[in-house]
Write a protein that holds these residues in place. Structure first.
Motif, mmCIF file in Angstrom:
data_model
loop_
_atom_site.group_PDB
_atom_site.id
_atom_site.type_symbol
_atom_site.label_atom_id
_atom_site.label_comp_id
_atom_site.label_asym_id
_atom_site.label_seq_id
_atom_site.Cartn_x
_atom_site.Cartn_y
_atom_site.Cartn_z
ATOM 1 N N ARG A 123 -6.624 1.702 -2.202
ATOM 2 C CA ARG A 123 -7.952 1.100 -2.301
ATOM 3 C C ARG A 123 -8.735 1.709 -3.459
ATOM 4 O O ARG A 123 -8.653 2.891 -3.730
ATOM 5 C CB ARG A 123 -8.730 1.318 -0.991
ATOM 6 C CG ARG A 123 -8.526 0.215 0.010
ATOM 7 C CD ARG A 123 -9.399 0.411 1.236
ATOM 8 N NE ARG A 123 -8.961 1.544 2.030
ATOM 9 C CZ ARG A 123 -9.557 1.941 3.149
ATOM 10 N NH1 ARG A 123 -10.626 1.309 3.584
ATOM 11 N NH2 ARG A 123 -9.097 2.954 3.829
ATOM 12 N N HIS A 124 -9.511 0.840 -4.125
ATOM 13 C CA HIS A 124 -10.335 1.257 -5.254
ATOM 14 C C HIS A 124 -9.479 1.925 -6.331
ATOM 15 O O HIS A 124 -9.839 2.955 -6.884
ATOM 16 C CB HIS A 124 -11.452 2.214 -4.794
ATOM 17 C CG HIS A 124 -12.329 1.640 -3.735
ATOM 18 N ND1 HIS A 124 -13.138 2.417 -2.925
ATOM 19 C CD2 HIS A 124 -12.527 0.362 -3.314
ATOM 20 C CE1 HIS A 124 -13.787 1.635 -2.072
ATOM 21 N NE2 HIS A 124 -13.420 0.383 -2.285
ATOM 22 N N ALA A 127 -6.558 -4.511 -0.211
ATOM 23 C CA ALA A 127 -6.434 -3.698 -1.428
ATOM 24 C C ALA A 127 -5.258 -4.168 -2.276
ATOM 25 O O ALA A 127 -5.359 -4.256 -3.507
ATOM 26 C CB ALA A 127 -6.262 -2.225 -1.051
ATOM 27 N N GLN A 130 -5.962 -2.301 3.920
ATOM 28 C CA GLN A 130 -4.865 -2.036 2.991
ATOM 29 C C GLN A 130 -4.292 -3.337 2.445
ATOM 30 O O GLN A 130 -3.940 -3.423 1.261
ATOM 31 C CB GLN A 130 -3.787 -1.216 3.693
ATOM 32 C CG GLN A 130 -4.237 0.190 4.076
ATOM 33 C CD GLN A 130 -3.195 0.947 4.874
ATOM 34 O OE1 GLN A 130 -2.105 0.447 5.137
ATOM 35 N NE2 GLN A 130 -3.526 2.176 5.273
ATOM 36 N N TYR A 177 0.850 -1.192 0.000
ATOM 37 C CA TYR A 177 0.000 0.000 0.000
ATOM 38 C C TYR A 177 0.884 1.240 0.000
ATOM 39 O O TYR A 177 2.009 1.228 0.509
ATOM 40 C CB TYR A 177 -0.890 -0.006 1.230
ATOM 41 C CG TYR A 177 -2.191 0.740 1.062
ATOM 42 C CD1 TYR A 177 -3.254 0.160 0.387
ATOM 43 C CD2 TYR A 177 -2.360 2.018 1.582
ATOM 44 C CE1 TYR A 177 -4.463 0.836 0.244
ATOM 45 C CE2 TYR A 177 -3.559 2.691 1.438
ATOM 46 C CZ TYR A 177 -4.609 2.101 0.768
ATOM 47 O OH TYR A 177 -5.786 2.772 0.615
#
Length: 482
Positions: free
Chosen positions: A259-260, A299, A296, A207
């Motif tokens: 994320r996303h 993700a 995270q 992340y």
């Protein structure tokens, strides 16, 4: 070239964040603020709210949109940034109402990437991602353009300005993809050379702001830019180093995930992420001090799944200096580490990380007492280059004895390359560790082969005995005939 009409942006920003009940994994507000800081905007206000589902026209509903418009006028804001993905029509409607620039989450990330890209490849990837994102934004108002109309004398030129710009944008996208394909070929050639020379590749993933660049600097003794902000570094960095007990390794620092992450970004950065796909080991760097650590982690796993990565992963829990966690290794099974707890900034647990990487890349570590032959200078140099020699001494005959710490199969490989019999230079119990362990079916095949060989040997002995017995008989018969 300006592809569409819209308000000018600026640095004075109002932030908008809604809790949408239909979304099971909402975007985090604190992460959104960090993204805005990374983009260099000045936060004037944060407007929050909640809805059952997004509004088709404004995403936030007419009442909340009017509230934001009043705040824009009162605070003299230049831009309104949404922590959500907006449709082109929602952006157009909001800009018409608010009379200022409107930016969604995807556009914000693209802006940060555009600021941080430094290499030729990085700039190409960012521009491609921007154009893919803008391609759907060409449906907004074109008040200054000609329109096609029907009737004699009222027909347009045949291709509207909107269609012309769409065509020009597509041409530019095609050019960028062609250039990125050349970069991809160059990277593929570099990977092929590394694989041919048996150079292992270790990639750092994780992340954004998990500490990948700090860990990279610590391992490679480098000084690449690292900061406590999202997407501090964008372009991948590769360095070759000699990793203790492993040998020559190429270490890769990749772009951080979030994320996303918009799908078009994953496509545009696929050439860079191929370094991740072709790696021998992934070090998943995790910010153990983050309250959103588990989200995270998911993700990062999601992005790796999108690019179909099946490379072995070692989870590296970083920043233990902030959590108070002691440096240690967790094993999923004997000899197979799954987690290691370190602090790149405080230099904690680096030796444990080295041990875990050794075990995953080369197998379980063992201690050997190697009596070095006089003519094995090349072997000695290779052992010292790998940094696996723990102690050096001499026996009564003057032979050098090296105490080694490395995997058995690695030592077997080195001795084989030097044409040295393990039983001639190692104690018997240690030399037996270098004998490959056979699976049950392989042991059965070996026993059958040994039995067949033994039967064949016995048959030959019986036949030889028969010939020895038969020969005197024939001589006696000859003598009797004479």
């Amino acid at each position: 070239m300006d592809y569409f009409d819209r308000h000018e942006g600026g640095e004075r920003a109002i932030l908008v964040h809604l809790e949408i009940r239909q979304i099971s994994d909402p975007d985090d507000l604190e992460e959104f603020k960090l993204l805005v800081d990374s983009a260099g905007a000045k936060q004037l206000a944060v407007i929050t709210g909640s809805r059952q589902k997004p509004d088709a026209k404004y995403f936030i509903g007419s009442g909340k949109a009017q509230e934001i418009a009043e705040q824009v006028q009162a605070l003299e804001a230049d831009i309104v940034i949404f922590n959500h993905s907006l449709t082109p029509s929602q952006e157009r409607n909001l800009e018409t109402l608010l009379q200022c620039r409107v930016l969604d989450r995807t556009g914000l990330i693209l802006d940060i990437f555009a600021q941080r890209a430094r290499t030729y490849e990085g700039k190409l990837q960012v521009e491609l991602a921007q154009l893919n994102h803008l391609a759907t934004r060409l449906v907004r108002g074109w008040t200054h353009l000609e329109r096609q109309k029907g009737g004699i004398g009222l027909r347009g030129p045949g291709e509207t300005q909107l269609e012309t710009d769409r065509r020009l944008l597509q041409i530019r996208v095609t050019q960028l993809k062609a250039r990125l394909d050349k970069v991809k070929q160059t990277r593929a050639q570099g990977r092929a050379k590394r694989q041919k020379s048996d150079v292992l590749t270790v990639s750092l993933v994780g992340y954004t702001n998990a500490g990948k660049s700090s860990l990279f600097n610590r391992l490679a003794d480098e000084n690449i830019y690292a900061a406590n902000q999202l997407f501090a570094t964008l372009d991948p960095t590769l360095r070759r180093l000699d990793w203790q007990g492993v040998g020559r390794v190429v270490l890769v620092d990749t772009v951080g995930f979030v994320r996303h992450l918009p799908h078009e970004l994953v496509e545009s950065f696929h050439a860079t992420l191929e370094e991740t796909l072709e790696a021998d080991l992934l070090l998943h760097v995790i910010d153990s001090s983050s309250p959103d650590m588990h989200e995270q982690i998911e993700a990062v796993k999601s992005v790796l799944a999108e690019i179909n990565s099946d490379v072995p992963v070692l989870n590296v829990y970083n920043k233990i200096d902030l959590t108070g966690e002691p440096a240690h290794i967790n094993y999923s099974e004997p000899g197979v580490p799954s987690r290691v707890y370190v602090s790149a900034k405080a230099d904690l647990g680096m030796s444990m990380l080295t041990t875990a990487v050794q075990q995953l890349l080369t197998g379980k570590l063992s201690t050997f007492e190697l009596t070095l032959p006089y003519d094995a200078g090349n072997l000695k140099n290779e052992l010292y280059r790998l940094d696996v020699v723990e102690q050096e001494s001499y026996d009564e005959s003057g032979h050098e004895i090296l105490t080694l710490r490395l995997p058995a199969d690695k030592l077997q490989q080195l001795l084989g390359q030097s044409n040295i019999d393990p039983f001639a230079v190692l104690p018997k119990e240690q030399a037996e560790l270098l004998i490959p362990k056979l699976e049950p079916f392989e042991q059965e095949l070996k026993q059958e082969a040994e039995q067949a060989l033994l039967s064949d040997s016995n048959l030959k002995e019986d036949f030889a005995d028969y010939e020895l017995e038969a020969e005197p008989t024939s001589l006696t018969e000859q003598e009797s005939n004479d």
